[in-house]
Design an enzyme around this catalytic site. Structure first.
Site, PDB file in Angstrom:
ATOM      1  CG  ASN A  29      38.675  40.394  37.570  1.00 34.87           C
ATOM      2  OD1 ASN A  29      39.306  39.587  36.338  1.00 34.87           O
ATOM      3  ND2 ASN A  29      38.279  40.913  37.525  1.00 34.87           N
ATOM      4  CB  THR A  30      35.058  39.602  38.790  1.00 35.84           C
ATOM      5  OG1 THR A  30      33.314  39.643  39.183  1.00 35.84           O
ATOM      6  CG2 THR A  30      34.872  39.552  37.880  1.00 35.84           C
ATOM      7  CB  ILE A  32      32.536  31.547  37.945  1.00 36.90           C
ATOM      8  CG1 ILE A  32      30.831  31.735  37.789  1.00 36.90           C
ATOM      9  CG2 ILE A  32      32.870  30.051  38.193  1.00 36.90           C
ATOM     10  CD1 ILE A  32      30.378  30.673  36.094  1.00 36.90           C
ATOM     11  CE1 TYR A 181      28.888  33.137  26.316  1.00 35.66           C
ATOM     12  CE2 TYR A 181      26.546  32.953  26.269  1.00 35.66           C
ATOM     13  CZ  TYR A 181      27.435  32.958  27.199  1.00 35.66           C
ATOM     14  OH  TYR A 181      28.291  32.171  28.252  1.00 35.66           O
TER      15      TYR A 181
END
Length: 298
Positions: A29-30, A32, A181
């Site tokens: 939806n956004t 990349i 991460y």
């Protein structure tokens, strides 16, 4: 400034057409993911936008259909932090799709405060690795049925800072957002490596991708002093469209020019960090992931 930037953002293009192919992009939806979906739709592929927020997913589908003439795009609800949602999503796909040629595991969370998924996994490891591991497991029969097919896992250069903390995957002993991460991105590389060994004979190849430093919403949890660093060197950050290049490269480049299980950066094969090449760790991560999810994947 543009000359300096061109050193960091190599140009690449391809006129490969994907008529008759079906692609799925998580987190489309956004950023990349949306740019990847838009590009593939422009090549004639039917594209499934797998999004947590359906309102945003449907808006992204409308945007792409407005910008790409004749685009075949549909949004479907998928929450990678909830295994029940992943199961429901996969069931819906089997009920509505006859084929799946490209699975692009792009969605992710980055450098967020400690949190848990619905099923009790640390959020970054749970979404970035386990969610996509489980999704791939559930969709593998459709990918095999559609062979030759490809799985592309979006990792990051941050994987080089990662270590799989097998004794603290929940992050409850010693959580650090950047470390968590990096661990999840290393897991993407190791998953790809082990997955490729198991699926190549079935006509399914797998690649991990470093999209580069991209200016997207995924950086929203970053705090000072890192945020100041981002602002200072913002001119070197890639646009989402530029960040999508290596993903698209691994999607459309002829299979005999790619190495299944490989790590790609700047539209070329690259070398992951030493930890990302550790077959023993990759196999252990596979076994632990299966155990955590309660699945048998041989």
């Amino acid at each position: 400034m543009q000359a300096i930037r061109s050193l960091f953002v190599p140009k690449w293009s391809s006129d490969v057409v994907l008529e008759g192919k079906t692609a799925m992009v998580t987190g489309a939806n956004t950023g990349i993911g949306k740019e990847t979906a838009k590009d593939l739709a422009g090549r004639g592929a039917r594209v499934i936008l797998a999004c947590r927020d359906m309102a945003k997913g449907e808006q992204a589908a409308r945007d792409i259909m407005r910008e790409v003439k004749g685009a075949k795009v549909v949004a479907r609800q998928l929450d990678l932090a909830d295994t029940k949602s992943i199961c429901q999503f996969a069931e819906n796909i089997y009920n509505t799709e006859k084929a799946l040629h490209y699975l692009i595991n792009n969605a992710g969370v980055a450098i967020c405060p400690h949190a848990m998924t619905v099923d009790g996994y640390e959020m970054q490891f749970g979404v970035n690795h386990l969610g996509h591991f489980f999704l791939t497991f559930l969709l593998l029969d459709l990918l095999k049925h559609s062979a030759p097919s490809r799985i592309i896992n979006v990792s990051s250069a941050a994987h080089a800072m990662g270590k799989i903390q097998f004794d603290d995957l929940s992050g409850e002993k010693d959580y650090h957002p950047v470390r968590a991460y990096a661990q999840s991105k290393l897991a993407n590389v190791l998953f790809t490596r082990e997955l490729a060994k198991r699926t190549e004979v079935q006509g399914v190849t797998a690649y991990s991708v470093d999209p580069g430093m991209v200016n997207t919403e995924i950086t929203r949890h970053i705090r000072r002093p890192l945020v100041d660093l981002f602002k200072t060197f913002s001119f070197l950050l890639r646009t989402p469209a530029e960040g999508a290049h290596t993903i698209i490269y691994c999607t459309v480049t002829p299979e005999n020019q790619l190495r299944t299980g490989g790590y790609y950066r700047n539209c070329a094969i690259a070398e992951s960090c030493r930890a990302g090449q550790d077959d023993g760790t990759a196999l252990k991560l596979w076994a632990v992931s299966c155990h955590l999810l309660g699945i048998r994947w041989r």
